[in-house]
Structures are given as structure tokens and as C-alpha cells.
Design a protein around this motif. Structure first.
Motif, PDB file in Angstrom:
ATOM      1  N   ARG A  37      -2.668   3.763   0.688  1.00 17.95           N
ATOM      2  CA  ARG A  37      -2.580   5.320   0.297  1.00 17.95           C
ATOM      3  C   ARG A  37      -1.231   5.127   0.438  1.00 17.95           C
ATOM      4  O   ARG A  37      -0.283   5.841  -0.385  1.00 17.95           O
ATOM      5  CB  ARG A  37      -3.279   6.372   1.417  1.00 17.95           C
ATOM      6  CG  ARG A  37      -4.174   6.373   0.812  1.00 17.95           C
ATOM      7  CD  ARG A  37      -5.749   7.106   1.174  1.00 17.95           C
ATOM      8  NE  ARG A  37      -6.590   7.381   1.099  1.00 17.95           N
ATOM      9  CZ  ARG A  37      -7.569   6.146   1.856  1.00 17.95           C
ATOM     10  NH1 ARG A  37      -7.816   5.484   2.527  1.00 17.95           N
ATOM     11  NH2 ARG A  37      -8.720   6.327   1.843  1.00 17.95           N
ATOM     12  N   SER A  38      -0.735   4.374   1.967  1.00 16.32           N
ATOM     13  CA  SER A  38       1.285   4.571   1.790  1.00 16.32           C
ATOM     14  C   SER A  38       1.604   3.416   2.782  1.00 16.32           C
ATOM     15  O   SER A  38       1.240   2.998   3.252  1.00 16.32           O
ATOM     16  CB  SER A  38       1.376   6.023   2.570  1.00 16.32           C
ATOM     17  OG  SER A  38       0.869   5.591   4.291  1.00 16.32           O
ATOM     18  N   TYR A  39       2.384   2.258   2.552  1.00 14.91           N
ATOM     19  CA  TYR A  39       2.592   1.202   2.993  1.00 14.91           C
ATOM     20  C   TYR A  39       4.183   1.288   3.976  1.00 14.91           C
ATOM     21  O   TYR A  39       4.444   2.165   3.769  1.00 14.91           O
ATOM     22  CB  TYR A  39       3.298   0.457   1.893  1.00 14.91           C
ATOM     23  CG  TYR A  39       2.631   0.088   1.249  1.00 14.91           C
ATOM     24  CD1 TYR A  39       1.478  -1.138   1.461  1.00 14.91           C
ATOM     25  CD2 TYR A  39       2.133   0.284  -0.341  1.00 14.91           C
ATOM     26  CE1 TYR A  39       0.838  -1.926   0.688  1.00 14.91           C
ATOM     27  CE2 TYR A  39       0.984  -0.427  -0.998  1.00 14.91           C
ATOM     28  CZ  TYR A  39       0.145  -1.263  -0.681  1.00 14.91           C
ATOM     29  OH  TYR A  39      -0.235  -1.172  -1.525  1.00 14.91           O
ATOM     30  N   SER A  40       3.349   0.788   5.267  1.00 14.64           N
ATOM     31  CA  SER A  40       4.338   1.063   6.124  1.00 14.64           C
ATOM     32  C   SER A  40       5.477  -0.133   5.765  1.00 14.64           C
ATOM     33  O   SER A  40       5.262  -1.533   6.256  1.00 14.64           O
ATOM     34  CB  SER A  40       3.830   0.912   8.593  1.00 14.64           C
ATOM     35  OG  SER A  40       4.624   0.199   8.584  1.00 14.64           O
ATOM     36  N   PHE A  41       6.844   0.245   6.079  1.00 16.06           N
ATOM     37  CA  PHE A  41       7.733  -0.476   6.064  1.00 16.06           C
ATOM     38  C   PHE A  41       7.494  -1.077   7.530  1.00 16.06           C
ATOM     39  O   PHE A  41       7.907  -2.712   7.119  1.00 16.06           O
ATOM     40  CB  PHE A  41       8.864  -0.330   6.113  1.00 16.06           C
ATOM     41  CG  PHE A  41      10.857  -0.802   6.078  1.00 16.06           C
ATOM     42  CD1 PHE A  41      10.670  -1.230   4.665  1.00 16.06           C
ATOM     43  CD2 PHE A  41      11.127  -1.085   6.873  1.00 16.06           C
ATOM     44  CE1 PHE A  41      11.721  -1.731   4.445  1.00 16.06           C
ATOM     45  CE2 PHE A  41      11.789  -1.875   6.958  1.00 16.06           C
ATOM     46  CZ  PHE A  41      12.899  -2.333   5.633  1.00 16.06           C
TER      47      PHE A  41
END
Length: 260
Positions: free
Chosen positions: A126-130
Motif C-alpha cells: 500500500r506504501s513503500y518504505s525507502f
């Protein structure tokens, strides 16, 4: 010599654009699933989405009015776990992904770790972590083999397209020079693993999809009869642009019911 196809005994069908659209069942989808069950046909609903487990997806389909057993759902996460289990049983992996992917890997005996893993596996989030992407870049650079559940670069959302697996994988490739092996569509590997799951034969299996560049081409490469439905991503006037052809082009899944 042309190999003669047999009457369809097994069915593979894409989910979004074929059975459901924007959370609603497409007319004819419920009747199609009911006919498969009534005729005792072996079938799987396929999706490149690796976020959800089959149980999650069965519940989502039920809310749309479609009664699909969870054992009849085959995701790119399951196909990826199946592939890795064949390549290196009980291996280790650093995973960027949701429950659908981590559960599938756990279920085949994989250990998830960020210390010297055999594989870096990336799926949809759902959201990517750098921070997670950075870790993946360092592990791939150190020699971990690189796997992605599917090559889709965007996913739909109410606000518009959002980055998907292919986009995140491209960041890792740009930083390392390593290209991932994509397991999901359009890789026919996903269809072959699905067919193994239901003991289907290539000459008596049909694939239904709404995308020429994934569903149809992968079906053709897997040796299947292919049906393109026009209820999703591909318009009728776009079909002629492609160098390959589906076996049939139909308006929607409602037109497939009588073929079961």
C-alpha cells in the motif's frame, strides 16, 4: 501438424475486469462461477495482486456477490512461493510485501530474514518504505537473488494510479544493475503453476482475461485457449494492434457462461 484441442475441462480467469470492476460484480460473473461449480469444473481465479491472501480475496469477492472458495484463488504471491519452493526448498528471503506474500512464503517453509538471505522478494504494498528499498538494494548488491511477484508498474486507487511492484523493482534495478525475475503475469509460469494446482491439461484448459498484454499473451505462451472479454482494460478496436490473437473475443463474462 496442428494439435486438436479438447472440450474445456478446466478454467483460469482473471479477476479485475473480468469478474469484478471497481468493487462490483460484472453481470454474468455470479452465473459463471455457479455454472463452474454446478458442472464440477476445476477452476482458479487469478490475480497479480500480492497484497491479499486467498481468504481475504474470497471475502472481498463475497461482498461483491461472488461466492468463490478461497482454494479457488491463485495469486502472484502463491505462484512466487511455489516457484521459490521448487528452486530452493526451505530457503530464506528478505521480503518487501504484505500479508499475502509473507503468508505464502511462510506456508512453503521459507524463513524471512534481513541477514544474508537467499532471495530478495518484492511484491505490492500500500506504501513503500525507502528504508526497506535501501535494505533490498544492499542485499541484492551483496549477492541475494532478486524476485518480484509481478511487473505491474501502477495500481488503481480512488485518487488515481499509485506505484506498484514494477516501479519499486525498477528502483532496485537502477541502483544495482540486477533485473528481477517476475513470476506473475505475463510470465506463463504463473499459469503453469495454477494448472499444476488443479491438475489441468493444456489442451483442455481455457484462460479468460481482459488484457491483451498480460492475460492473452501469457495464455498463448502457456498453450491455452484464450478468451478476451471487453469488460475491462482492452477495447475492441485495440485488439488488431497486437501481433497475437485470442481464440475468442467476447463482450463480457456473461457470454462465457454457456461455453462451460
Amino acid at each position: 501438424m496442428k494439435t486438436e484441442r479438447k472440450p474445456p475441462e478446466c478454467w483460469l480467469t482473471d479477476m479485475d475486469g473480468v469478474l469484478v470492476k471497481e468493487g462490483m460484480a460484472i453481470p454474468g460473473a455470479a452465473e459463471f462461477i455457479a455454472r463452474l461449480i454446478e458442472k464440477q469444473r476445476r477452476f482458479l481465479v487469478l490475480t497479480n495482486n500480492s497484497i491479499f491472501t486467498p481468504r481475504d480475496l474470497a471475502a472481498r469477492l463475497a461482498r461483491s456477490g461472488l461466492d468463490v472458495p478461497e482454494e479457488s484463488i491463485w495469486t502472484s504471491a502463491l505462484a512466487t512461493a511455489d516457484f521459490l519452493n521448487q528452486q530452493q526448498p526451505r530457503g530464506t528471503a528478505y521480503v518487501i510485501g504484505e500479508a499475502g506474500l509473507t503468508t505464502a512464503l511462510h506456508d512453503v517453509g521459507y524463513t524471512l530474514t534481513d541477514v544474508n538471505p537467499d532471495y530478495v522478494v518484492i511484491g505490492e504494498l500500500r506504501s513503500y518504505s525507502f528504508e526497506a528499498i535501501t535494505k533490498a538494494i544492499r542485499l541484492v548488491s551483496a549477492g541475494a537473488r532478486f524476485i518480484a511477484t509481478n511487473p505491474d508498474v501502477t495500481s488503481p486507487s480512488p485518487e488515481g494510479p499509485i506505484p506498484a511492484t514494477g516501479s519499486a523493482a525498477a528502483m532496485i534495478t537502477a541502483a544495482t544493475g540486477a533485473k528481477p525475475y517476475f513470476v506473475g503475469k505475463p510470465n506463463p509460469m504463473m499459469f503453469r503453476s495454477a494448472m499444476n494446482r488443479i491438475e489441468a491439461h493444456v489442451l483442455s484448459t481455457v484462460m479468460i482475461g481482459d488484457r491483451m498484454e498480460t492475460d492473452v499473451v501469457a495464455g498463448i505462451e502457456a498453450g491455452l485457449e484464450t478468451i478476451l472479454v471487453l469488460s475491462g482494460s482492452t477495447a475492441k478496436d485495440e485488439v488488431a494492434r497486437y501481433p497475437y490473437r485470442p481464440s475468442r473475443v467476447l463482450d463480457s463474462i456473461a457470454d462465457v457462461v454457456d461455453l462451460v
